[in-house]
Design an enzyme around this catalytic site. Structure first.
Site, PDB file in Angstrom:
ATOM      1  N   GLN B 220       0.818  -1.221   0.000  1.00 34.01           N
ATOM      2  CA  GLN B 220       0.000   0.000   0.000  1.00 34.01           C
ATOM      3  C   GLN B 220       0.849   1.267   0.000  1.00 34.01           C
ATOM      4  O   GLN B 220       0.299   2.368   0.015  1.00 34.01           O
ATOM      5  CB  GLN B 220      -0.920   0.009   1.230  1.00 34.01           C
ATOM      6  CG  GLN B 220      -1.875  -1.153   1.310  1.00 34.01           C
ATOM      7  CD  GLN B 220      -2.958  -1.109   0.243  1.00 34.01           C
ATOM      8  OE1 GLN B 220      -3.182  -0.078  -0.399  1.00 34.01           O
ATOM      9  NE2 GLN B 220      -3.633  -2.219   0.031  1.00 34.01           N
ATOM     10  N   LYS B 243      -1.556  -3.123  -7.495  1.00 36.93           N
ATOM     11  CA  LYS B 243      -1.954  -1.967  -6.689  1.00 36.93           C
ATOM     12  C   LYS B 243      -1.196  -0.715  -7.120  1.00 36.93           C
ATOM     13  O   LYS B 243      -1.489   0.383  -6.656  1.00 36.93           O
ATOM     14  CB  LYS B 243      -1.714  -2.259  -5.210  1.00 36.93           C
ATOM     15  CG  LYS B 243      -2.645  -3.344  -4.651  1.00 36.93           C
ATOM     16  CD  LYS B 243      -2.536  -3.431  -3.157  1.00 36.93           C
ATOM     17  CE  LYS B 243      -3.027  -4.760  -2.598  1.00 36.93           C
ATOM     18  NZ  LYS B 243      -4.458  -4.985  -2.771  1.00 36.93           N
ATOM     19  N   CYS B 381      -9.483  -7.856   4.821  1.00 39.23           N
ATOM     20  CA  CYS B 381      -8.417  -8.833   5.098  1.00 39.23           C
ATOM     21  C   CYS B 381      -7.562  -8.383   6.274  1.00 39.23           C
ATOM     22  O   CYS B 381      -6.345  -8.602   6.292  1.00 39.23           O
ATOM     23  CB  CYS B 381      -7.543  -9.094   3.876  1.00 39.23           C
ATOM     24  SG  CYS B 381      -8.451  -9.811   2.516  1.00 39.23           S
TER      25      CYS B 381
END
Lengths: 150, 423
Positions: B220, B243, B381
Site C-alpha cells: 500500500q 496496486k 483482510c
C-alpha cells in the site's frame, strides 16, 4: 432508484430496525451459529422443538439490513412449522433470492418472504439473505459446525 | 528590463515533469470513462486494486502481439526481445525503489507471495523453537498467516506490537517486544485498512540495533509514496504490481543481495537451476534462484510500463496531490453527522475507513454502488484491526492520484442518501 427500493422494501427496513424475536431462548434445545466471512455478519438461531414442530424460534447477531431482516422474518414465518415445512420454505426462498422460478402451485406459500424477491437483482447480497436460513438448517440438523455462506 | 518569465531549473523540471492536471491524468485511464448504473464511475477502491493506464494495457498487448516467447531460453530473436523486455522491467523496479543492484529484485506473483517466500526460506532457516517473529496489529492477513504457519511448524511464537485508538503503532511497546528471541520483524509500510503510515525507518533502526532483519510489506506504500529501500535500510520489501497501476499476477520481493544469496530456494523447477543431475542440482544465481518456472512475462513487462508511467507523473507529485485530496476527503466525510472515521493516524496515506451509526457497511456499499461509487466494505483482510476497534467491518474509500474533489463530493452526497434511506 427503482432497483434499490426493490431491495430495501419497507418491510425489510422495518425488520432491520426493529428485529422480531431478537433474543436468546432460555430453554432452547438446539441452536447454531452462522457466519459470513465476506462481511463478518454473525447470527445465532435458537430453536425449541416439540417433536418435529418448531415451537419457539429466535435469533441474535449482528449484520446488514438484509441479513437482519431475513433472520427476523424467518423466525416469524417458521414459528409453529414442522421441520419438513421449514425445509420446503428454505428451498422456495433460495429459488426466490437467486432468481430461479418459484413453483407457486406446488410449493409452500411464501407469504412475507416474498419481499426478498428484489435480492435476486443483487447477486452479492444473496449470501446476506440466506445466512439465517443456512444457520437454521444447521440447527435443525444439530450440526456442530458453524454454518457458513461459503 | 529584467524579464518576469520564470526561469525553469532543469533539476526541478525533471522532478516535476508536468503540471499535475488530474483531467489529463484521467484521460490515461480508459476504464474511468465508464458509467455504472447510469452514473459516472467513481472508483474509490484503489487499496484493493488500482486501474491501469493505457500504456500498461498497450505493453500487455505488445507482448502478446509481437514478442510472445519464453525468456532466458531461445536463441531466436523473438525470445531475445521478450527476455530483454522482462529484464528491463527488473531494472525499472530497481531504479524505482533505489535498490543497489537489479539482482536484488525477485519477481513473484504479488506481495503475498513475497511474504510467504521470506517466511518459507529465511524464516525456516532462522526461526526455531522458542524464537519469536514480531509483527504489528495493523497487518493485512498476508503478513500474519505466513508467520503463523511458520511459527506452528517451528514451535515459535508470533508477537504483535499494539496500536492506539488513532490506529498508530505504539512504538515504545513495539520496541519492548524486541528481544534475543526475535528472529525477524515484519511490518506494513502503510496499513490497507486504516491508511496509517508506519514509522518504518525507526522500526528498522530499532531492529537493526539488535541485529534483527526487517521485512516491510509495501503493497500500500509504493503506489502512493516515494519509496527508497536503501534509505529505509529495509532487508526485504514486498510490492504488489496491481496496486501500483500494473497488471494482476505480478509482484516484487526486494531483498539485500547477501540475504538472498544465503537463503535456500523457495520453489524448485526450471530457470532456477544451473545444472541438474539425479544426484545433485546446482541452483542458479539470484534473483533467478527464486524464479522457478515460466514467470508471468506479460505482467512483468506491464509492471515495467506502469513504473515508466509513474516516473513520468512523478511520485512526489502523486504523494502531494493525494495528501491534499485526503485532507479534503477527511473533512468532507468526517463532518457528516453519524459518520465515524476509523483510523485517524497523524501520518496517513489515502484511505478513509469509516462506519455509520446504525447502518451496516454492506448496506452503505450497495446504496453507493447504485450511485456509481465503488468502495470496499468488510474487514479488508485485516480482521484483527476490526477487532481492535470493536467493529465487524468498515466502509473504505481509498484514493489514487486520478481521483478528484468532485468524486469526494459525490461520495459525501451518496452518504447523505444512505442516511435518508435508513433513517
Amino acid at each position: 432508484m427503482s432497483d434499490l427500493s426493490s431491495l430495501y422494501q419497507e418491510v425489510i427496513l422495518d425488520h432491520s430496525k426493529r428485529p422480531r424475536n431478537f433474543h436468546a431462548i432460555e430453554n432452547a434445545d438446539r441452536h447454531a451459529n452462522g457466519f459470513n466471512p465476506l462481511c463478518g455478519d454473525k447470527v445465532t438461531i435458537y430453536l425449541h422443538m416439540s417433536g418435529d414442530r418448531i415451537e419457539d424460534i429466535s435469533f441474535q447477531g449482528s449484520g446488514c439490513a438484509i441479513s437482519t431482516a431475513s433472520a427476523s422474518i424467518l423466525t416469524e414465518t417458521l414459528k409453529g412449522k414442522t421441520r419438513e415445512e421449514a425445509q420446503a420454505l428454505f428451498e422456495a426462498f433460495h429459488k426466490l433470492v437467486t432468481g430461479k422460478p418459484v413453483d407457486s402451485a406446488g410449493g409452500p406459500p411464501l407469504g412475507k418472504l416474498a419481499v426478498f424477491a428484489g435480492v435476486s437483482e443483487f447477486p452479492v447480497r444473496v449470501k446476506c439473505a440466506s445466512l439465517a436460513w443456512h444457520t437454521l438448517r444447521s440447527a435443525l440438523e444439530k450440526s456442530a459446525a458453524v454454518a457458513s455462506t461459503e | 528590463m529584467a524579464t518576469t518569465r520564470e526561469i525553469v531549473n532543469p533539476a526541478i523540471a525533471e522532478a516535476h515533469p508536468r503540471l499535475f492536471d488530474v483531467r489529463h491524468i484521467r484521460e490515461d485511464f480508459p476504464i474511468l470513462k465508464q458509467k455504472m448504473h447510469g452514473k459516472p464511475l467513481v472508483y474509490l477502491d484503489n487499496a484493493a486494486t488500482s486501474q491501469k493506464p493505457q500504456v500498461v494495457i498497450d505493453a500487455l498487448l505488445r507482448y502478446y502481439l509481437q514478442d510472445c516467447s519464453n525468456i532466458h531460453r531461445g536463441v531466436y530473436l523473438l525470445s531475445e526481445r521478450s527476455t530483454q523486455a522482462y529484464e528491463d522491467a527488473r531494472a525499472n523496479v530497481q531504479k524505482f525503489i533505489n535498490a543497489a543492484e537489479s539482482r536484488e529484485i525477485v519477481f513473484v506473483r504479488g506481495s503475498t507471495e513475497g511474504m510467504n517466500l521470506v517466511a518459507q526460506t529465511y524464516g525456516r532457516q532462522h526461526v526455531g523453537a522458542g524464537d519469536e517473529v514480531l509483527i504489528t496489529a495493523l497487518e493485512h492477513h498476508s503478513n500474519i498467516v505466513p508467520w503463523q504457519i511458520l511459527c506452528e511448524e517451528k514451535g515459535a511464537r508470533l508477537r504483535v506490537g499494539p496500536i492506539n485508538d488513532r490506529g498508530e503503532l505504539i512504538l515504545g511497546e513495539f520496541e519492548k517486544l524486541l528481544s534475543d528471541r526475535t528472529k525477524i520483524v515484519a511490518v506494513a509500510h502503510v496499513s490497507n485498512a486504516l491508511g496509517t503510515i508506519n514509522p518504518v525507518k525507526q522500526i528498522v533502526a530499532m531492529a537493526h540495533a539488535r541485529k534483527i532483519p526487517v521485512l516491510i510489506d509495501g503493497a500500500q506504500a509504493v503506489p502512493h509514496l516515494k519509496v527508497d529501500v536503501r534509505a529505509l535500510d529495509a532487508d526485504f520489501y514486498a510490492i504488489s504490481g496491481h496496486k501500483m497501476f500494473g497488471p494482476t499476477g505480478i509482484g516484487v520481493l526486494y531483498g539485500k543481495a547477501h540475504l538472498l544469496e544465503s537463503m535456500p530456494p523457495y520453489q524448485g523447477g526450471g530457470d532456477m537451476i544451473l545444472n541438474v543431475t539425479f544426484e545433485k542440482t546446482t541452483y542458479n544465481h539470484i534473483p533467478h534462484k527464486f524464479e522457478a518456472g515460466t514467470p508471468n512475462i506479460a505482467a512483468t513487462i506491464g509492471l515495467g510500463a506502469a513504473i515508466d508511467y509513474l516516473t513520468g507523473v512523478g511520485m512526489e507529485n502523486v504523494a502531494s496531490y493525494e495528501h491534499a485530496l485526503l485532507a479534503y476527503a477527511t473533512e468532507a466525510i468526517g463532518q457528516i453527522p453519524g459518520v465515524r472515521l476509523i483510523g485517524t493516524a497523524r501520518e496517513k496515506a489515502g484511505v478513509l475507513s469509516f462506519v455509520m451509526d446504525g447502518i451496516h457497511p454492506h448496506d452503505v456499499g450497495t446504496v453507493l454502488d447504485q450511485e456509481g461509487i465503488a468502495v470496499r466494505t468488510g474487514h479488508h483482510c485485516a480482521q484483527p484491526v476490526m477487532e481492535r476497534f470493536g467493529i465487524p467491518a468498515t466502509v473504505r474509500a481509498s484514493l489514487a492520484f486520478y481521483n478528484t474533489k468532485q468524486e469526494i463530493n459525490a461520495l459525501a452526497a451518496g452518504l447523505e442518501h444512505v442516511k435518508r434511506m435508513f433513517a
